[in-house]
Write an enzyme that holds these catalytic residues in place. Structure first.
Site, PDB file in Angstrom:
ATOM      1  CD  GLU A 149      35.283  30.532  31.850  1.00 42.84           C
ATOM      2  OE1 GLU A 149      34.587  31.552  31.893  1.00 42.84           O
ATOM      3  OE2 GLU A 149      36.529  30.560  31.902  1.00 42.84           O
ATOM      4  CB  SER A 177      35.218  28.927  36.045  1.00 40.07           C
ATOM      5  OG  SER A 177      34.995  29.219  34.703  1.00 40.07           O
ATOM      6  CE1 TYR A 221      30.072  28.819  34.018  1.00 34.74           C
ATOM      7  CE2 TYR A 221      31.945  28.137  35.352  1.00 34.74           C
ATOM      8  CZ  TYR A 221      31.382  28.977  34.416  1.00 34.74           C
ATOM      9  OH  TYR A 221      32.120  29.975  33.874  1.00 34.74           O
ATOM     10  NE  ARG A 277      31.421  40.333  34.177  1.00 35.12           N
ATOM     11  CZ  ARG A 277      31.717  39.034  34.108  1.00 35.12           C
ATOM     12  NH1 ARG A 277      31.204  38.276  33.179  1.00 35.12           N
ATOM     13  NH2 ARG A 277      32.532  38.487  34.993  1.00 35.12           N
ATOM     14  CG  ASP A 303      33.467  41.128  37.140  1.00 34.46           C
ATOM     15  OD1 ASP A 303      32.770  41.723  36.306  1.00 34.46           O
ATOM     16  OD2 ASP A 303      33.701  39.900  37.086  1.00 34.46           O
ATOM     17  CD  GLU A 324      37.623  38.176  37.334  1.00 29.77           C
ATOM     18  OE1 GLU A 324      38.659  37.710  36.855  1.00 29.77           O
ATOM     19  OE2 GLU A 324      36.574  37.520  37.443  1.00 29.77           O
ATOM     20  CG  ASN A 378      36.002  38.651  33.583  1.00 28.49           C
ATOM     21  OD1 ASN A 378      36.662  37.654  33.773  1.00 28.49           O
ATOM     22  ND2 ASN A 378      35.346  39.265  34.557  1.00 28.49           N
ATOM     23  N   GLY A 392      30.985  36.435  29.313  1.00 30.54           N
ATOM     24  CA  GLY A 392      29.919  35.541  28.860  1.00 30.54           C
ATOM     25  C   GLY A 392      28.954  36.287  27.948  1.00 30.54           C
TER      26      GLY A 392
END
Ligand SMILES: Nc1ncnc2c1ncn2[C@@H]1O[C@H](COP(=O)(O)OP(=O)(O)O)[C@@H](O)[C@H]1O
Ligand SMILES: [Mg+2]
Length: 367
Positions: free
Chosen positions: A13, A176, A245, A284, A286, A308, A310, A314
């Site tokens: 990332e 990712s 991506y 964050r 999810d 999950e 995070n 981002g």
């Protein structure tokens, strides 16, 4: 304040991190801070300030490898004058507690959660165990470890009999979507596990959920707050590496179209999930929301699970974390300013706790 924005790094990332750092730097400046760029090359080396500044200014999309022993490049970090560090390195060697440990050893306030919760959130097997222990919903899963698997894969497969396709197989530590497979048929399980074992020594095998992917942004220190919900609609079979991506098919919807009851439940569980991992600062969370069965007796949305957490989401101009806060009434400059404030508060508290220990030792020693 002088804020050292740490970006780039060794994970896949890297580029996203450069983009995140640009957005955050602009927001920090809008909030009245001075940004000190601190870049980490893909080989782990700390880069010269001029290069880091160029990347933040938009002149470079990624930092070139330095090709020196990492330790010989630490001077670039140690020579700066900063009041606070803002780590924005996603994935391994950034989001997993390692960079947070370095910040602790430097005795500087840093943005985001601490060493333990960073590491716990990054490891999907550990995170699931902690979430389950807190009574929070996660999908049914099994952990396969390299040692026993290579000795007796049949025994490993026999523990997976209860899972029906689609089955998800993922490295326990990763990101990712690297190494993740959606297994359509049980005969493909072995290959999927071997693939995931290329990226970690432990692999999660879990029930695939047919439904929606929702995301919630969490912010706070002693008290955590949750944002409105966002939704990812993958452009492909699932939100895989290419979808994240390489291609432009996924949609990031915010706010998500949800009934008030489900949204309130998800927000409450997002806060509980981050708290269960011992987190503060930002995350964050999810979710996977199961589609209701076509003939469900009770209308409405189905069950949901935490997919999950995070801890370094981002932060690009289109990323969910800042977008969800913007929609919740916290513009990005106020958001980064609050994160810096939390970093300073946390550092102060940590010092106080440390002084408390030393004071107590002095008291008992003098008795
Ligand atoms: N149990 C599951 N059921 C359905 N889809 C899943 C499941 N687990 C993962 N996915 C899909 O795979 C993507 C990546 O998985 P995730 O666990 O979030 O790994 P990463 O840390 O790489 O983002 C998710 O965004 C989702 O699209
Ligand atoms: Mg994910």
């Amino acid at each position: 304040m002088n804020v050292g924005v740490i970006f780039g790094g060794r994970s896949v990332e890297h580029k996203v991190s450069v983009a995140s750092a640009r957005t955050v730097s602009r927001a920090l400046e809008d909030a009245g801070h001075r940004v000190v760029p601190l870049g980490i090359a893909p080989d782990g080396c700390w880069v010269h300030h001029d290069l880091a500044s160029r990347a933040l200014a938009g002149g470079l999309d990624d930092l070139p490898p330095v090709g020196a022993p990492v330790v010989s490049t630490f001077g670039h970090l140690l020579s700066v004058e900063v009041d606070v560090l803002f780590p924005l390195v996603h994935g391994t060697w950034g989001e997993d507690g390692t960079l947070q440990g370095l910040c602790e050893m430097l005795d500087l306030p840093y943005v985001g959660t601490g060493v333990l919760s960073s590491a716990a959130a990054m490891d999907k097997a550990v995170a699931k165990q902690l979430l389950q222990a807190a009574g929070l919903p996660v999908v049914d899963y099994e952990v396969i470890s390299r040692g026993p698997w290579s000795e007796d894969p049949e025994d490993g497969l026999s523990r997976l009999g209860r899972f029906e396709p689609p089955i998800f197989v993922k490295p326990s530590v990763g990101g990712s979507s690297v190494g993740i497979s959606k297994v359509p048929d049980k005969s493909c399980l072995r290959t999927a596990i071997d693939l995931a074992l290329r990226f970690d020594d432990r692999v999660i095998v879990e029930a695939g959920i047919d439904g929606r992917e929702l995301e919630c942004a969490v912010l706070g220190y002693q008290e955590l707050e949750a944002s409105v919900l966002g939704e990812i609609v993958p452009g492909k079979d699932f939100y895989d590496y290419a979808d994240k991506y390489l291609e432009d098919g996924a949609q990031l919807l915010a706010p998500a179209d949800l009934d008030d009851g489900t949204a309130a439940d998800l927000r409450a569980v997002a806060v509980d999930a981050f708290a269960a991992l011992g987190g503060w600062g930002m995350a964050r969370v999810d979710f996977l929301l199961e589609a209701p069965a076509p003939l469900a007796p009770v209308p409405g949305d189905g069950r949901f699970y935490i997919n999950e957490v995070n801890t370094l989401p981002g932060f690009t101009s289109i990323s969910m974390y800042p977008r969800l806060w913007e929609l919740s009434g916290v513009p990005i400059s106020a958001l980064v300013d609050r994160l810096v404030e939390i970093a300073v508060e946390r550092h102060r508290d940590r010092r106080r706790l440390d002084d408390g220990i030393k004071g107590w030792i002095a008291e008992v020693s003098s008795e």
